[in-house]
Design an enzyme around this catalytic site. Structure first.
Site, PDB file in Angstrom:
ATOM      1  N   LYS A  98      76.416 -45.731 -34.941  1.00  0.00           N
ATOM      2  CA  LYS A  98      75.348 -46.727 -35.091  1.00  0.00           C
ATOM      3  C   LYS A  98      75.616 -47.620 -36.306  1.00  0.00           C
ATOM      4  CE  LYS A  98      72.220 -43.655 -32.702  1.00  0.00           C
ATOM      5  NZ  LYS A  98      71.167 -42.611 -32.746  1.00  0.00           N
ATOM      6  N   GLN A 124      67.550 -39.594 -37.070  1.00  0.00           N
ATOM      7  CA  GLN A 124      68.408 -38.955 -36.074  1.00  0.00           C
ATOM      8  C   GLN A 124      67.852 -37.575 -35.727  1.00  0.00           C
ATOM      9  OE1 GLN A 124      71.134 -40.544 -34.622  1.00  0.00           O
ATOM     10  NE2 GLN A 124      71.131 -38.793 -33.227  1.00  0.00           N
ATOM     11  N   ASP A 138      63.918 -47.034 -32.197  1.00  0.00           N
ATOM     12  CA  ASP A 138      64.309 -45.981 -31.250  1.00  0.00           C
ATOM     13  C   ASP A 138      63.331 -45.930 -30.078  1.00  0.00           C
ATOM     14  OD1 ASP A 138      66.675 -44.624 -31.512  1.00  0.00           O
ATOM     15  OD2 ASP A 138      65.940 -43.204 -33.017  1.00  0.00           O
TER      16      ASP A 138
END
Ligand code: NAP
Length: 299
Positions: free
Chosen positions: A52, A96, A119
């Protein structure tokens, strides 16, 4: 059979974003800034976060990686997120997953400002998605929709079977495919570990999205001739012949299923790169929302 090349489609999206970022910069605007938080040192999470951060560099975004020991308190993590929520220089925040057992992922997700929820996991984001309102789309299902769009795969009126009902993949995927937006309008069956006759259900599918995390689960006899196969699964399998000590396996028995499929995603190189490209698109939207008052986040 045609391979749905996620690397190729993701590159096209990133190339487009790169141009848009250059335009922002040329107009004297700040470029998008993504903050990733990594707790502990889970090998797969390290790899995902590194990918990412690399993608941010590629498209010209600013990125910040905040690392914490696995022993960090929930209080400290939530406090950090609140600070980032209030920081006008931060556009997107991602934490994460998975998190250590002593930290509630739900509490952490709920703490992220929905405007920075790139997200797409916050309840407010998910609620809007279900209602068909403009919002961020969770990166993996969004990436799959972008892949269908890239290859112009018709979904209207098709029977799509989604295997897996997780909040981050299966459930939002079923919402998107059954919605009335582009690359929606499918009739969707969602399957899970209690589904009876899963094999027979899959065999009636025009499109299968396999997101269960069971390597090679979807076999040839579960697939109709000409079906579109989207393999979301990524499982690390010990393999001493590899330098890394493992290889990646999808949820589809690729060698057996591919000859029957019209389109199929490989693992790796299918949904994975698309997930990252979709995250970049969400981060760009977050930044655009900040720059242009009243700008609506479009699905
Ligand atoms: P998850 O939270 O573990 O959910 C798995 C789902 O599969 C659950 O709904 C479960 O049913 C269902 N399931 C498990 N075994 C099953 C079986 N034998 N038959 C039918 N359904 C079954 O997993 P996830 O987070 O959605 O991830 C799924 C896979 O995608 C994993 O391999 C993950 O690594 C991968 N993934 C890839 C990407 C990417 O970018 N490519 C992104 C995210 C995830 P129940 O609800 O009944 O337990």
């Amino acid at each position: 059979m045609q391979i749905l090349d996620g690397k190729l489609a993701a590159q096209a999206i990133k190339d487009g974003l790169k141009l848009e970022v250059a335009q922002l910069a040329a107009n004297g605007k700040e470029v998008p800034h993504l903050v990733a938080i990594l707790v502990g040192n889970n090998g797969a999470s390290e790899t995902y976060v590194a990918a990412k951060v690399k993608a941010c560099e590629e498209v010209g975004f600013k990125s910040t990686l905040i690392r914490f020991e696995a022993s960090i308190s929930a209080f400290k993590l939530l406090d950090t997120i609140r600070d980032l929520n209030g920081d006008p220089e931060v556009d997107g925040i991602l934490v994460q997953l998975p998190l250590p057992d002593h930290i509630s992922a739900e509490e952490v997700i709920n703490c992220i400002d929905p405007a920075k929820d790139v997200d797409g996991f916050h309840p407010s984001t998910v609620g809007k998605l279900v209602l068909g309102q403009p919002t961020y789309i969770p990166a993996t299902p969004y990436g799959i929709m972008l892949l269908l769009e890239y290859y112009k795969i018709e979904t209207k009126g098709k029977h799509a079977v989604v295997i897996g009902r997780s909040n981050i993949v299966g459930r939002p995927m079923s919402v998107l495919l059954s919605g009335s937006g582009n690359y929606g309008n499918a009739t969707v069956t969602i399957c899970h570990s209690h589904t009876k006759n899963l094999k027979e259900i899959c065999a009636t599918a025009d499109i299968i999205v396999a997101a269960l995390g069971r390597p090679g689960f979807v076999k040839e006899d579960m697939v109709k001739e000409g079906a579109v196969i989207i393999d979301v699964g990524i499982t690390r399998i010990d393999d001493s012949s590899k330098k890394s000590g493992y290889r990646l396996s999808g949820d589809v028995d690729f060698a057996a299923v591919a000859p029957k499929a019209s389109f199929i995603t490989p693992v790796p190189g299918g949904v994975g790169p698309m997930t990252i490209a979709a995250l970049m698109k969400n981060t760009f939207k977050a930044c655009a929302l900040k720059h242009y008052d009243g700008f609506l986040i479009q699905n």
